[in-house]
Write a protein that holds these residues in place. Structure first.
Motif, short mmCIF file in Angstrom:
data_model
loop_
_atom_site.label_atom_id
_atom_site.label_comp_id
_atom_site.label_asym_id
_atom_site.label_seq_id
_atom_site.Cartn_x
_atom_site.Cartn_y
_atom_site.Cartn_z
N ASN A 14 -8.60 35.57 28.78
CA ASN A 14 -8.24 35.54 30.20
C ASN A 14 -9.10 36.46 31.05
OD1 ASN A 14 -6.22 33.66 29.74
ND2 ASN A 14 -4.67 35.22 29.42
N ASP A 15 -9.35 37.68 30.55
CA ASP A 15 -10.15 38.66 31.30
C ASP A 15 -10.67 39.72 30.34
OD1 ASP A 15 -11.33 40.46 33.02
OD2 ASP A 15 -9.48 40.99 34.06
N ILE A 16 -11.89 39.54 29.90
CA ILE A 16 -12.48 40.43 28.89
C ILE A 16 -12.59 41.88 29.38
CG2 ILE A 16 -14.89 40.00 29.52
CD1 ILE A 16 -13.50 40.35 25.96
N PHE A 17 -12.58 42.05 30.71
CA PHE A 17 -12.71 43.39 31.26
C PHE A 17 -11.39 43.94 31.81
CE2 PHE A 17 -16.96 41.50 31.50
CZ PHE A 17 -17.63 42.40 30.70
N ALA A 18 -10.27 43.39 31.36
CA ALA A 18 -8.96 43.91 31.77
C ALA A 18 -8.86 45.38 31.37
CB ALA A 18 -7.84 43.11 31.12
N SER A 20 -6.54 47.21 30.35
CA SER A 20 -5.77 47.51 29.13
C SER A 20 -6.59 47.32 27.86
CB SER A 20 -4.51 46.64 29.07
OG SER A 20 -4.87 45.27 29.05
N LEU A 21 -7.67 46.56 27.92
CA LEU A 21 -8.52 46.35 26.74
C LEU A 21 -9.49 47.50 26.50
CD1 LEU A 21 -9.40 42.56 27.11
CD2 LEU A 21 -7.81 43.60 25.48
N HIS A 22 -9.77 48.28 27.53
CA HIS A 22 -10.72 49.38 27.42
C HIS A 22 -12.08 48.89 26.89
CE1 HIS A 22 -7.40 52.11 28.18
NE2 HIS A 22 -6.73 51.48 27.24
N THR A 23 -12.53 47.76 27.41
CA THR A 23 -13.81 47.19 27.00
C THR A 23 -14.95 48.14 27.37
OG1 THR A 23 -12.94 44.96 27.28
CG2 THR A 23 -15.35 45.20 27.29
N HIS A 24 -15.85 48.35 26.42
CA HIS A 24 -16.98 49.24 26.68
C HIS A 24 -18.20 48.82 25.88
CE1 HIS A 24 -14.77 50.78 23.20
NE2 HIS A 24 -15.91 51.30 22.79
N SER A 37 -10.11 47.65 22.65
CA SER A 37 -8.98 48.13 21.87
C SER A 37 -8.02 46.99 21.56
CB SER A 37 -8.22 49.21 22.64
OG SER A 37 -9.04 50.33 22.82
N CYS A 38 -7.44 47.09 20.39
CA CYS A 38 -6.42 46.13 19.95
C CYS A 38 -5.31 46.95 19.30
CB CYS A 38 -7.03 45.14 18.97
SG CYS A 38 -5.85 43.98 18.29
#
Length: 71
Positions: A14-18, A20-24, A37-38
């Motif tokens: 849905n949104d890889i940069f949400a 809550s995911l802490h995408t980096h 993060s998972c």
């Protein structure tokens, strides 16, 4: 953990940069890849690639494990 992983994969879709995911972006030997993060101590390493046929970005999962296992 399976439920958390499934929820994370849906959120990535849905949104890889949400937030809550802490995408980096990753550095060092994993430079050019990204992680998110998972759960508390679970990470997903992935890449985002452009599909030349569709022109859409696709997410390729490369590794899933604890912070220590991944990095």
């Amino acid at each position: 953990m399976q439920k958390t992983l499934e929820e994370t994969l849906v959120q990535m879709q849905n949104d890889i940069f949400a937030a809550s995911l802490h995408t980096h972006k990753l550095t060092g030997p994993l430079f050019g890849l990204r992680a998110c993060s998972c759960g508390y101590d679970c990470r997903i390493v992935f890449s985002i690639e452009l599909n030349q046929l569709t022109g859409k970005e696709e997410i390729f999962l490369l590794n899933i494990g604890t912070h220590e296992e991944i990095y």
